[in-house]
Design a protein around this motif. Structure first.
Motif: not given
Length: 674
Positions: A66-68, A141-145, A164-167
């Protein structure tokens, strides 16, 4: 494992911050808040063996798929992992100044406000935005902060993870399109479609189900029939059938079942229920598809009523026909007696017999009008005369609590119609008006001469311009609603519990048959006015009810009389013979044709009953005229299955039973002189 970022490492210019395993979950500030507030200035990773490693944190973060990321209190970037750099194509962490440079322009402001924490409750958040990839395309993208706090509780920024939630979004959109399509299909279907569980709760419904219960689709899901239907017995029937289908795993077809709608009206459904079988072979839900057959049930009831009325009409027509034959004999013999009795007392008694027969004749005309078998006999007469004739009957019909007012403003202008049918029209309208005034009121009948110009419409249709006589029937009753007004003259339409729906449609037919028009003006609570417009006609009036005379009439000529009823045949032979005619009589068409061959001299007139066994009057006349084309024809009839009018060929006429000697001789004289 506790991970601590060292702000002094070459790859980080951020202050030390502590990331915990629940830092990306919507947990609020309670519970794990104290752990998130913990921070340290030491650069360490606590391992199971008690050792510490400076670069282990970055190694762990960089290995995550994931993207951190993490930000400072003002929203500036403090850290991104290697996956984030690869995804966006950023050169390095050291060269990265602002992650917002990679955010889609339309999402920048929302993203900046979210990360800065300004005006926000500084709680865990979830958001979706577009992030530019290394190839220049944007990906969703779905972002959780989660917010970070120091030991004193001061806000130190956010840390989070993006995926990444594009699909996934594309699949969700496609799923939404499909669900919207299926919902539109369900809601467009006029049938009631529903799925219920074993407890009777609605799992799925379409708009038709919601409409019948007066609610919405969302409001009905999760509820039971009992929440909307006040009739407990209906609710119990529905649940019983639903459970039977789920228990037996068999489809059930319900030919007819009742349901009470939102307005409290009873509606009829035809329903199919099928079990929805799970993978374990059990059915925990039932699918139902119900068709509203209320309109069909109404049509079936109307058809049954129509057939009943037709049967009654045929019976009434048959009775009237037999009565007309009997009355013809009674009127004929009483007329002969009046000419022979010397004393006044005896003549008065016979006169009473004759008057009673005439009243009975009027009754049979009403029966024939009801059965639609009355011979149509248009005449030229003043409209006022029909109103005057109906007035005495109306006063007895409407009762004492209704005031009858007649305003005959027409200057006795003539119209051309069947007076019997026109009187029936007045009676029908008066009866309707009486029923619209249950507590009494005023019934006003008015005539007036009117001119209609080319631009005038009467009701919903244009009227031929010219002079008309207007007959209006008004009441002070309940009035007619806007909803019912367009349907008043439709066959079978009625607002009465036991009405036939044929009264006003008959009125409409009679008016149209006379080349007239009809208009209705009404408002609920303000009564109703039915206005009939008949064309004014010129020319001599037709005297329908001539005062009977016993004065002798002398005729001449040879007649062929064909009548299957012996009593009528005998009295007609005697009456015509006394008038000076030479009469040859037969009881059927075949005998008449044989008798025709025996008549050596001339034949002036054929008088034949219209309805006879084997050969009717029309066929007989055609056979006679084929060999004697100059013979005049007088049809006599009590009723007919084929409507007759005065539109008959020259040299022919129609005389309705029962008739008197004067009526018979007058018809003969007019026909012979035509």
């Amino acid at each position: 494992m506790d991970v601590t970022l060292n702000p002094e490492t070459p790859d980080s210019r951020a202050r030390a911050s502590r990331l915990t395993g629940d830092s990306v979950v919507h947990s609020g500030r309670s519970g794990g808040a104290e752990a998130r507030r913990q921070s340290t200035t030491a650069v360490s990773i606590t391992r199971a063996d008690g050792g510490q490693g400076v670069d282990t944190l970055f190694l762990a973060a960089d290995e995550m798929p994931a993207l951190v990321w993490s930000t400072g209190p003002g929203g500036a970037c403090e850290f991104v992992n290697r996956r984030w750099l690869e995804f966006t194509g950023a050169a390095s962490r050291a060269a990265l100044t602002d992650t917002l440079d990679f955010v889609h322009p339309d999402d920048v402001e929302h993203r900046r406000a979210l990360l800065s924490g300004e005006g926000q409750p500084r709680e865990p958040f979830e958001s979706v935005f577009r992030l530019r990839r290394a190839d220049g395309t944007y990906r969703w993208v779905l972002d959780h902060g989660s917010p970070r706090f120091d030991a004193q509780g001061a806000f130190r920024g956010y840390a989070g993870v993006s995926v990444d939630v594009t699909e996934w979004r594309a699949a969700q959109r496609e799923l939404l399109v499909q669900r919207t399509f299926l919902r539109n299909v369900l809601d467009t279907d006029p049938n009631l479609i529903f799925v219920k569980d074993y407890d009777g709760k609605f799992v799925l419904v379409n708009r038709a189900v919601a409409d019948i219960y007066g609610t919405t689709v969302d409001a009905i899901v999760g509820k039971r029939d009992a929440d909307f239907n006040p009739r407990q017995e209906e609710v119990e029937w529905f649940l019983r059938d639903d459970r039977e289908v789920m228990d037996t795993l068999h489809e059930k077809f319900i030919t007819e079942e009742k349901i009470t709608d939102k307005a409290g009206h009873l509606r009829w459904l035809q329903t199919v229920k099928r079990p929805l079988i799970d993978s374990d072979g059990r059915a925990r839900q039932v699918l139902g598809i119900a068709t509203d057959i209320t309109a069909r049930k109404s049509l079936e009831a109307q058809l049954l009523q129509s057939q009943k009325m037709e049967a009654i009409g045929r019976l009434a027509g048959g009775v009237a026909h037999d009565f007309n034959n009997l009355l013809t004999a009674i009127l004929g013999y009483s007329h002969l007696l009046l000419g022979e009795l010397p004393d006044a007392r005896s003549r008065e008694q016979v006169e009473q017999i004759r008057n009673a027969a005439l009243r009975a004749a009027a009754l049979t005309r009403q029966l024939l009008t009801f059965s639609r078998q009355q011979v149509v006999a248009p005449r030229v007469f003043p409209m006022n005369a029909v109103v005057r004739d109906a007035e005495s009957l109306l006063r007895r019909l409407i009762g004492e609590d209704v005031e009858l007012i007649t305003e005959l403003e027409s200057a006795d202008v003539n119209v051309r119609a069947d007076p019997v049918q026109l009187q029936q029209t007045i009676l029908n309208l008066a009866v309707n008006a009486r029923e619209a005034m249950p507590d009494g009121g005023v019934l006003r009948i008015r005539t007036e001469d009117v001119e209609i110009d080319p631009d005038t419409r009467v009701g919903s249709e244009p009227a031929r311009p010219g002079r008309y006589v207007m007959l209006s029937v008004s009441d002070t009753g309940l009035g007619v609603s806007d909803e019912h007004l367009p349907h008043l003259f439709e066959p079978f339409f009625t607002t009465k519990e036991r009405g036939t729906g044929l009264g006003l449609s008959t009125v409409f037919g009679i008016v149209r048959q006379a080349d007239g028009h009809i208009r209705v003006d009404s408002r609920p609570g303000h009564g109703a006015t039915f206005s009939i417009y008949l064309p004014a006609v010129s020319g001599p009036r037709t005297n329908g009810d001539v005062v009977e005379s016993t004065a002798a009439f002398r005729g001449e000529g040879t007649l062929l009389l064909v009548e299957d009823e012996r009593e009528i045949r005998e009295i007609m032979v005697e009456m015509l013979a006394r008038c000076g005619f030479t009469v040859h009589a037969a009881g059927c068409g075949e005998d008449a044709l044989r008798l025709l061959d025996q008549i050596g001299g001339r034949l002036d007139l054929l008088i034949t009953d219209m309805v006879m066994p084997r050969m009717n009057g029309r066929d007989l006349a055609a056979r006679v005229l084929a060999v004697r084309p100059k013979v005049k024809v007088l049809y006599i009839t009590g009723y007919t299955d084929t409507p007759l009018s005065d539109d008959v060929p020259a040299g022919r006429a129609i005389l309705c039973k029962p008739f008197t000697l004067d009526g018979l001789t007058r018809a003969i004289r007019e026909l012979m002189e035509s």
